[in-house]
Design a protein around this motif. Structure first.
Motif, PDB file in Angstrom:
ATOM      1  N   PHE A  15       1.247  33.817 -48.848  1.00 49.26           N
ATOM      2  CA  PHE A  15       2.139  33.083 -48.379  1.00 49.26           C
ATOM      3  C   PHE A  15       2.726  32.073 -48.958  1.00 49.26           C
ATOM      4  N   SER A  16       2.835  32.200 -50.295  1.00 51.27           N
ATOM      5  CA  SER A  16       3.913  31.206 -50.998  1.00 51.27           C
ATOM      6  C   SER A  16       4.270  31.993 -52.110  1.00 51.27           C
ATOM      7  N   ARG A  17       5.369  31.709 -52.681  1.00 51.19           N
ATOM      8  CA  ARG A  17       5.989  32.426 -53.893  1.00 51.19           C
ATOM      9  C   ARG A  17       5.195  32.429 -54.969  1.00 51.19           C
ATOM     10  N   ARG A  18       4.851  31.149 -55.248  1.00 54.39           N
ATOM     11  CA  ARG A  18       3.699  30.918 -56.579  1.00 54.39           C
ATOM     12  C   ARG A  18       2.581  31.816 -56.206  1.00 54.39           C
ATOM     13  N   GLU A  19       2.038  31.854 -55.376  1.00 54.36           N
ATOM     14  CA  GLU A  19       0.804  32.708 -55.152  1.00 54.36           C
ATOM     15  C   GLU A  19       1.208  34.360 -55.417  1.00 54.36           C
ATOM     16  N   ILE A  20       2.302  34.716 -55.014  1.00 56.38           N
ATOM     17  CA  ILE A  20       2.666  36.169 -55.148  1.00 56.38           C
ATOM     18  C   ILE A  20       2.901  36.322 -56.706  1.00 56.38           C
ATOM     19  N   PHE A  21       3.467  35.638 -57.386  1.00 60.84           N
ATOM     20  CA  PHE A  21       3.359  35.852 -58.867  1.00 60.84           C
ATOM     21  C   PHE A  21       2.364  35.773 -59.666  1.00 60.84           C
ATOM     22  N   GLU A  22       1.151  34.619 -59.143  1.00 60.46           N
ATOM     23  CA  GLU A  22      -0.137  34.600 -59.677  1.00 60.46           C
ATOM     24  C   GLU A  22      -0.929  36.000 -59.649  1.00 60.46           C
ATOM     25  N   VAL A  23      -0.761  36.312 -58.306  1.00 56.53           N
ATOM     26  CA  VAL A  23      -1.582  37.612 -58.118  1.00 56.53           C
ATOM     27  C   VAL A  23      -1.034  38.772 -58.750  1.00 56.53           C
ATOM     28  N   LYS A  24       0.120  38.815 -58.850  1.00 53.75           N
ATOM     29  CA  LYS A  24       0.863  39.964 -59.575  1.00 53.75           C
ATOM     30  C   LYS A  24       0.221  40.094 -61.081  1.00 53.75           C
ATOM     31  N   LEU A  25       0.383  38.635 -61.600  1.00 52.06           N
ATOM     32  CA  LEU A  25      -0.140  38.487 -62.719  1.00 52.06           C
ATOM     33  C   LEU A  25      -1.265  38.747 -63.348  1.00 52.06           C
ATOM     34  N   VAL A  26      -2.332  38.431 -62.401  1.00 52.59           N
ATOM     35  CA  VAL A  26      -3.865  38.815 -62.450  1.00 52.59           C
ATOM     36  C   VAL A  26      -4.141  40.444 -62.160  1.00 52.59           C
ATOM     37  N   ILE A  27      -3.452  40.801 -61.350  1.00 54.22           N
ATOM     38  CA  ILE A  27      -3.675  42.221 -61.148  1.00 54.22           C
ATOM     39  C   ILE A  27      -3.386  43.035 -62.504  1.00 54.22           C
ATOM     40  N   GLU A  28      -2.031  42.790 -62.814  1.00 50.11           N
ATOM     41  CA  GLU A  28      -1.664  43.729 -64.153  1.00 50.11           C
ATOM     42  C   GLU A  28      -2.363  43.295 -65.327  1.00 50.11           C
ATOM     43  N   LYS A  29      -3.176  42.070 -65.280  1.00 54.88           N
ATOM     44  CA  LYS A  29      -3.548  41.703 -66.604  1.00 54.88           C
ATOM     45  C   LYS A  29      -5.278  42.231 -66.477  1.00 54.88           C
ATOM     46  N   LEU A  30      -5.844  42.371 -65.454  1.00 51.52           N
ATOM     47  CA  LEU A  30      -7.208  42.475 -65.313  1.00 51.52           C
ATOM     48  C   LEU A  30      -7.440  44.228 -64.890  1.00 51.52           C
TER      49      LEU A  30
END
Length: 793
Positions: free
Chosen positions: A452-467
């Motif tokens: 529910f925030s733009r910051r969280e959206i990009f953090e989740v994308k970054l984590v999923i694609e890294k891990l």
């Protein structure tokens, strides 16, 4: 102390129908008259003195000028003759009581036995306890205990004509002052004063002058009576009829002005605003059900079968999707949104956003999607207007059951036929009890992670694609519709590497997505003021996007990232849909213009605030919030040369009021327009995709500015906004750059604290949040340490 009968009856609203009457006689004698019966009858509804509309007054006494003024404003004093009153100043005042007025409770305070009802006066009068005492001789001085039974109009004239009072005790005056202060603070009195068009803002001034009047003119009897009852509701209700008489005489101009203002801010009976729609016998079909139940599909089938139809969408994205779908099936369809108008030759069908619906054209079939948005605090008025005003033989409403009762009420008012069609989900939504346990390694193909925030959206994308080996598509509200559609098509395509979607609540409507499971990253969001739980209706809407008939994932699953959030998710899904009690309204420009005639020099922002304070609404409607409009109006206040209509139109432009750059461009557009200059875009075109979050934000802002320019070009003349083609080309180019940027986005989003120094952050009590990647690494390290301890033991 008990309230006197005459004082109680003086607060009952006068009737325009000669049904039953109470005669309030000058010497505290009371006579009941019922034209339908010669016997005394108290079989009436329960008595109440309820708020605004109870005060309608007419005077049988007082000068002819005052009587004419009262007739002009439609107000009448509490002691009054009926509509057919033929008495003169010496005639006993008669109070007319409507059928619906509540008077049965009067019998509780009256010991009535063996009254002679007729033309003669009663031979007894009541004491202060409500019982009858012997008749007071007309030549004797009436004691202060009898003041409460006096006719308020007569009592006011006596006070007005009395000489300045002297010789009262200081303690008595202090008590009277306390009573008047209580009257000043009385919300009951302020509400009742609206009935004689004394507004809330003027009420303190009126009470202040009334206080000065009483200080000079208060008689001994009135003063002693007020002292005997003391500050309280009894004193307020005794003084109020006298206050009414004072206001009607002293504030004629203010009453006329306020009455005119109230009339111009009248939003009652909105169904009467569309007489042509009322002249039609419309058939309203309510397709009522949850997501993934086929309700919109069935409505669109009827829309495509019609010779002429219109589809009203909540979002540009969905309007574009229906436009493409209908044309692909060989049915010519045009597209009308705030930013674009694509008129297809020979088309009889239109797909539009709900705000762009024309209430002038006639259609065979109209479809209004997401009808529950009538209750939206900001945009609800657009759905209300569409339902009340669309001229179509068949109107298909698609939505959940939350506004079904309101639609029933509206149809009963409009006379339209209502047909209800209820739907169930094709397959039930299943909650996975085993959550992701806080670990995004548990993400699977087809999952949609909702943050529910733009910051969280990009953090989740970054984590999923890294891990993990998954690639993520991204959808959130600030992206252009074209970019969101491209991201959705990438996710829906099974033949590419993009198998996970990370989205905001924008995924809740407007997109057809092949989602296997909806995972809530959190169940709280920032509402502009504080962090609050996501409303249950929104949780149900978003979770319902999982599973789609005819897709790879017909069964819908939903869960949460963290185990502690699971109970709230289950609770939300179990809750029935809310029963909405009110839906939104907002005035048309013509109504605002009429209201502005009362305040010729007031800025638009203040004008809208005054309209909000003084508008009248029926019980089924509320006035939509207009914070966005007021903020833009305040910014444009310094721009000279704009008419009221120009300002009104500029205020509804789609601008992010929290983005200074976007607001700056809107101000420039308005300034150029006010000088009769061609409005230029004056913005450079980027040539490369974003390399960091700051550049991505800049691309988003540029596209919003271009979207705003296109919107304005459709609401003003083409000559003033001549660069439409250029704006369209630039918007398409930036949308492509945004899509490319999202594919390559591997940066960390900027924190809102980024602009502050470390010292400021510490002073603000700011603690930098641990990144998701470091958080997962920390938890993995802790788990491995625990395992090592177990094995070593």
């Amino acid at each position: 102390m008990a309230r006197g009968t005459a004082a109680i009856l003086s607060r009952i609203r006068s009737s325009r129908h000669d049904v039953s009457r109470f005669r309030v006689l000058p010497r505290n004698r009371c006579e009941w008259r019922n034209p339908a019966s010669s016997s005394f009858d108290l079989a009436q509804p329960t008595f109440f003195t309820n708020l605004v509309n109870i005060v309608h007054l007419q005077s049988a006494s007082g000068g002819p000028n005052l009587r004419g003024f009262r007739n002009t404003i439609g107000a009448r004093p509490f002691s009054s003759v009926g509509e057919d009153g033929d008495g003169d100043e010496n005639t006993a005042p008669v109070l007319t009581i409507e059928d619906r007025d509540d008077v049965s409770g009067i019998s509780d305070s009256m010991n009535i036995e063996n009254w002679d009802v007729g033309e003669s006066d009663c031979e007894s009068s009541m004491d202060e306890s409500g019982n009858f005492s012997e008749d007071v001789d007309s030549g004797e001085t009436v004691g202060y205990e009898q003041v409460e039974f006096r006719d308020p109009a007569e009592l006011y004239r006596e006070l007005r004509d009395s000489p300045r009072l002297r010789g009262l005790k200081q303690s008595d005056w202090e008590m009277v002052s306390e009573i008047l202060n209580y009257f000043y603070k009385s919300s009951w009195a302020a509400n009742q004063a609206l009935g004689i068009y004394i507004g809330r803002s003027f009420f303190p001034t009126a009470v202040s002058k009334f206080r000065k009047f009483l200080k000079k003119k208060c008689t001994v009897d009135v003063c002693k009576y007020l002292v005997s009852i003391g500050p309280g509701d009894g004193a307020v209700k005794f003084l109020f009829p006298i206050f009414v008489e004072f206001c009607l005489e002293e504030f004629r101009d203010e009453i006329k002005r306020f009455r005119s203002m109230i009339k111009s801010a009248d939003l009652t009976k909105p169904h009467t605003w569309f007489p042509f729609a009322r002249a039609m016998k419309r058939k309203i079909i309510y397709h009522c059900g949850p997501t993934n139940s086929g309700k919109t599909y069935n409505a669109l089938q009827r829309y495509m079968e019609a010779k002429k139809g219109i589809y009203c969408s909540p979002l540009r994205l969905l309007a574009m999707e229906v436009f493409d779908k209908v044309n692909a099936l060989g049915i010519y369809c045009s597209l009308h949104t705030g930013q674009e108008k694509k008129n297809v030759p020979f088309s009889n069908h239109i797909s539009c956003t709900v705000e762009m619906l024309s209430t002038e054209d006639i259609y065979d079939v109209a479809v209004i999607d997401e009808i529950q948005m009538m209750a939206d605090p900001c945009r609800g008025y657009a759905w209300t207007r569409a339902l009340l005003g669309v001229k179509a033989d068949e109107v298909h409403l698609c939505g959940d059951p939350s506004v079904l009762n309101i639609v029933r009420n509206i149809c009963s008012e409009t006379g339209d036929e209502l047909i209800e069609q209820h739907y169930e989900r094709f397959k039930p939504l299943v909650v996975e009890a085993k959550t992701l346990l806080g670990d995004l390694n548990n993400i699977r193909p087809g999952d949609c992670v909702v943050a529910f925030s733009r910051r969280e959206i990009f953090e989740v994308k970054l984590v999923i694609e890294k891990l993990t080996k998954h690639r993520c598509c991204v959808i959130y509200g600030a992206l252009p519709p074209e970019t969101r559609r491209l991201q959705a098509s990438l996710f829906n395509d099974p033949d590419n590497e993009y198998d996970v979607l990370v989205a905001s609540d924008a995924v809740g409507m407007g997109l057809n997505l092949n989602i296997r499971r909806v995972v809530f990253y959190s169940i709280s969001k920032y509402n502009g003021d504080k962090i609050v739980p996501v409303p249950a209706t929104q949780v149900k809407q978003i979770a319902g996007r999982a599973g789609r008939r005819g897709s790879r994932y017909p069964d819908g699953l939903t869960t949460t990232l963290h185990l502690e959030d699971l109970d709230y998710l289950i609770e939300c899904l179990k809750q029935p849909f809310d029963d909405i009690k009110k839906v939104g309204l907002f005035p048309f420009f013509e109504q605002v213009e009429l209201f502005a005639g009362q305040f010729p020099d007031v800025p638009l922002s203040h004008l809208l605030e005054k309209f909000k304070e003084n508008c009248r609404l029926d019980g089924s409607y509320f006035l939509c919030r207009h914070d966005h409009v007021k903020k833009v109006a305040n910014m444009l206040q310094k721009v000279q040369g704009l008419s009221l209509e120009d300002r009104f139109n500029f205020c509804f432009a789609p601008v992010n009021i929290r983005d200074p750059k976007a607001m700056f461009h809107l101000l420039k557009f308005a300034s150029s327009y006010s000088q009769n200059l061609p409005v230029n875009i004056a913005m450079g075109m980027p040539t490369v995709s974003a390399r960091n979050d700051s550049e991505l934000l800049d691309l988003e802002t540029k596209h919003q500015v271009l979207s705003m320019y296109l919107w304005l070009s459709h609401h003003f003349t083409e000559e003033t906004f001549p660069y439409v083609k250029k704006a369209e080309a630039m918007a398409t180019g930036i949308a492509d750059l945004l899509s490319e940027s999202l594919r390559n986005a591997k940066w960390k989003p900027e924190s809102k604290q980024a602009g502050k120094s470390k010292t400021q952050q510490k002073e603000d009590g700011y603690k930098r949040p641990l990144s998701l990647i470091k958080g997962f690494d920390k938890r993995r390290h802790e788990r491995s340490s625990e395992h090592e301890k177990v094995f070593s033991a």
